[in-house]
Design a protein around this motif. Structure first.
Motif, PDB file in Angstrom:
ATOM      1  N   SER A 264      -3.509  10.350  -7.948  1.00  0.00           N
ATOM      2  CA  SER A 264      -4.861  10.092  -8.458  1.00  0.00           C
ATOM      3  C   SER A 264      -5.863  10.061  -7.306  1.00  0.00           C
ATOM      4  N   PRO A 265      -6.921  10.887  -7.361  1.00  0.00           N
ATOM      5  CA  PRO A 265      -7.941  10.839  -6.295  1.00  0.00           C
ATOM      6  C   PRO A 265      -8.598   9.469  -6.181  1.00  0.00           C
ATOM      7  N   GLU A 266      -8.793   8.794  -7.317  1.00  0.00           N
ATOM      8  CA  GLU A 266      -9.419   7.472  -7.282  1.00  0.00           C
ATOM      9  C   GLU A 266      -8.531   6.466  -6.557  1.00  0.00           C
ATOM     10  N   ILE A 267      -7.211   6.561  -6.788  1.00  0.00           N
ATOM     11  CA  ILE A 267      -6.282   5.662  -6.098  1.00  0.00           C
ATOM     12  C   ILE A 267      -6.299   5.938  -4.599  1.00  0.00           C
ATOM     13  N   ARG A 268      -6.273   7.210  -4.220  1.00  0.00           N
ATOM     14  CA  ARG A 268      -6.280   7.543  -2.792  1.00  0.00           C
ATOM     15  C   ARG A 268      -7.569   7.069  -2.128  1.00  0.00           C
ATOM     16  N   ARG A 269      -8.682   7.277  -2.812  1.00  0.00           N
ATOM     17  CA  ARG A 269      -9.954   6.827  -2.247  1.00  0.00           C
ATOM     18  C   ARG A 269      -9.983   5.309  -2.131  1.00  0.00           C
TER      19      ARG A 269
ATOM     20  N   SER B 208       0.823  -1.219   0.000  1.00  0.00           N
ATOM     21  CA  SER B 208       0.000   0.000   0.000  1.00  0.00           C
ATOM     22  C   SER B 208       0.852   1.262   0.000  1.00  0.00           C
ATOM     23  N   THR B 209       1.920   1.267   0.795  1.00  0.00           N
ATOM     24  CA  THR B 209       2.760   2.468   0.874  1.00  0.00           C
ATOM     25  C   THR B 209       3.418   2.764  -0.464  1.00  0.00           C
ATOM     26  N   ASP B 210       3.955   1.730  -1.113  1.00  0.00           N
ATOM     27  CA  ASP B 210       4.595   1.936  -2.420  1.00  0.00           C
ATOM     28  C   ASP B 210       3.584   2.441  -3.451  1.00  0.00           C
ATOM     29  N   ILE B 211       2.392   1.872  -3.428  1.00  0.00           N
ATOM     30  CA  ILE B 211       1.373   2.300  -4.389  1.00  0.00           C
ATOM     31  C   ILE B 211       0.993   3.752  -4.145  1.00  0.00           C
TER      32      ILE B 211
END
Length: 585
Positions: A190-195, A180-183
């Motif tokens: 990207s807001p979608e990735i953060r969400r 998760s941290t690397d991603i």
């Protein structure tokens, strides 16, 4: 090594507590609270580590465990008292994105078999043997690029497993913890990735700290806080039963688990028995088991097929069967809606799922009533189509609100607002029913126009069924299409006029409430503006009828179709894409 590392993470997560939830303010709907804070780390089922077991052993053990005594135990979670069976279903749905956890059991070379588990088993097993799930595809990742990011990093050289997990839409807790941290560092812009990462981290916390939700002990007074099972003295009967359940579970002793579960289920309701809920628990269990809305849309669908086949063939047994299935579907639908109202202790229309199930029930009942009064079974087909369309969308597309939640704060501020919401949603149900009738009109019109004599025969069969088969065949051929179109036009106009007036009253009630609450009648909020646009579409329908233009029925049908899609935008699109004051709608 992974096993001990994950257990350490679980202990740290439990010690850290869980997410809290602020009381809803203004017009925000109460959010879903996955964990009940401040109660993790008790180890009510014991702290011993379970020996590693195979998927086959786990499945064989699960088959012999009886969860019936535990299902209707009361538990306080997410602002209301529910039953343990409901908590299990909601937990598994939040984690996996599905109603049940599927394990992958090896079945030969490069082959696996899906094994389905009872949500009750999954809930308890994650508390007693969390390490088993460390490398299992447990956590649903709905956003495809995020799922690819996890799997590409975790399985760079195993294309077959990567593709299988892509289709399953899940990743393992170890993948989440390791990558998760690397991603976030690489793709976090990207807001979608953060969400998506936020959702995944919440799911991981639910997996690691689910025991904090065991608020199973009724308080001495109704207004007091429910207590965690681990808050009871270690020598209490309930704690001893829970400890025995955990010991038997780790030994894969199904008989011991069943005995301990029966003891636990017997003692918990005796603690402050005058406060412990009684009748509503059995109603909620019946609601969970019935899957009334799912069975309802299948029954609506079969009814629709039979009535449409009857339209083409004129067979009376198809009409009778279709009507019988329609009545059964409405019965299932009504059972699900009414029991949900009883469980929630309110009129269950506060979120999108509830409003869809409520308005479609109303529309189906209106269609059935019109069919009985007018003796025209196409009304029944429209009712079946409405029920099928709306229920399948509500139950199969992830519409928010499937879990029963406490009432939105804004809806508690005024009875007038409840009337406004109910009236507007009722108009949406009528619009949907009118849309289905208009589709029948368009289908009949264009079939007659492009198929000529063949369409006459089809509509003649429909008219013969409707009229009971009387009259001469030649008269039916000549008058059948015109009569069917006339009946459908009357039907669509009656329904659309009802929708027009109902929506207008709903908008006025909303403006009246806004003047009392916000000091203004109108704020050009996207929701209220698009509701007005929807109403104007049906105002145009009224003017078209009064203007006496040619092909009024055809024009009305096309305007009905257009109005339906405008209503969909008002109902869904505005909520999802445009900011505004109607966050609860």
């Amino acid at each position: 090594m992974t096993r001990w590392w994950l257990i350490a993470i679980a202990m740290l997560a439990c010690a850290a507590g869980a997410w809290g939830q602020a009381a809803p303010a203004g017009n925000e709907r109460a959010g879903t609270q996955l964990l009940s804070g401040g109660h993790a780390g008790h180890g009510v089922f014991g702290h011993a580590v379970m020996d590693r077991v195979s998927a086959e052993q786990k499945h064989a053990f699960a088959e012999r465990v009886n969860f019936e005594p535990l299902r209707d135990l009361a538990v306080f979670h997410n602002g209301r008292v529910k039953i343990l069976d409901t908590l299990a279903r909601e937990t598994v749905l939040s984690l996996t994105g599905s109603g049940a956890y599927f394990d992958l059991v090896p079945a030969g070379e490069n082959r696996v078999t899906r094994v389905k588990y009872d949500p009750m088993f999954t809930l308890l097993d994650m508390m007693i043997d969390p390490a088993y799930y460390a490398d299992k595809p447990l956590i649903h990742v709905g956003f495809l690029p995020l799922r690819e990011a996890y799997l590409d990093r975790a399985l760079p050289d195993d294309a077959a497993t990567r593709q299988r997990l892509m289709r399953l839409t899940r990743v393992t807790p170890v993948m989440v913890e390791q990558h998760s941290t690397d991603i976030f560092n690489e793709l976090g812009e990207s807001p979608e990735i953060r969400r998506g990462l936020g959702d995944v981290e919440q799911a991981l916390g639910l997996y690691l700290g689910g025991e904090s939700n065991l608020l199973l002990v009724a308080p001495p007074e109704r207004a007091a806080r429910w207590e965690h099972l681990g808050d009871l003295p270690p020598e209490s009967a309930a704690r001893r039963a829970a400890e025995a359940l955990g010991q038997a579970w780790r030994a894969l002793d199904a008989d011991g688990v069943n005995e301990a579960a029966t003891a636990l289920a017997a003692v918990l309701p005796t603690i402050h028995a005058d406060v412990y809920p009684q009748g509503r628990r059995s109603i909620e269990l019946a609601y969970n088991r019935s899957n009334a809305f799912e069975w309802g849309f299948w029954t609506y669908g079969l009814s629709l097929v039979m009535l449409l086949l009857a339209f083409g063939t004129g067979r009376r047994w198809l009409v009778a069967g279709g009507i019988a299935l329609l009545v059964a579907a409405i019965g299932l639908h009504a059972f699900g809606f009414v029991t949900r109202c009883v469980i929630a202790e309110r009129f269950a229309i506060q979120n999108q799922f509830e409003s869809m199930t409520g308005v479609s029930l109303f529309a189906a009942v209106v269609g059935l009533g019109a069919m009985l009064v007018r003796r025209q079974w196409l009304f029944g087909a429209a009712a079946a189509g409405t029920g099928f369309l709306v229920l399948i969308m509500a139950t199969q597309t992830g519409i928010p609100g499937m879990s029963i939640e406490r009432e939105a704060a804004i809806l508690n501020t005024s009875v007038l607002l409840k009337y406004h919401v109910t009236t507007v949603l009722t108009s949406y149900g009528l619009i949907t029913l009118g849309f289905i009738v208009s589709l029948f009109y368009l289908g009949t019109h264009y079939a007659h126009r492009f198929a000529g004599r063949q369409a006459d025969v089809v509509v003649m069969a429909s008219a013969a069924v409707t009229s009971g088969g009387g009259g001469s065949g030649e008269a039916e051929v000549n008058t059948g299409p015109a009569r069917t179109l006339r009946d459908l036009d009357k039907a669509q106009m009656t329904i659309l006029q009802l929708a027009f007036w109902t929506l207008g009253v709903g908008i006025l009630l909303g403006a009246w409430w806004a003047d009392h609450s916000w000091g203004r009648w109108w704020a050009f909020d996207p929701k209220e503006t698009w509701a007005l646009v929807t109403w104007i579409v049906y105002l145009i329908v009224i003017h078209v009828r009064m203007a006496g233009i040619r092909d009024r029925g055809l024009t009305t049908a096309w305007l009905s179709v257009a109005g339906f899609f405008v209503m969909l935008w008002t109902y869904f699109g505005v909520n999802l894409l445009l900011p505004g004051l109607h966050a609860y709608a």
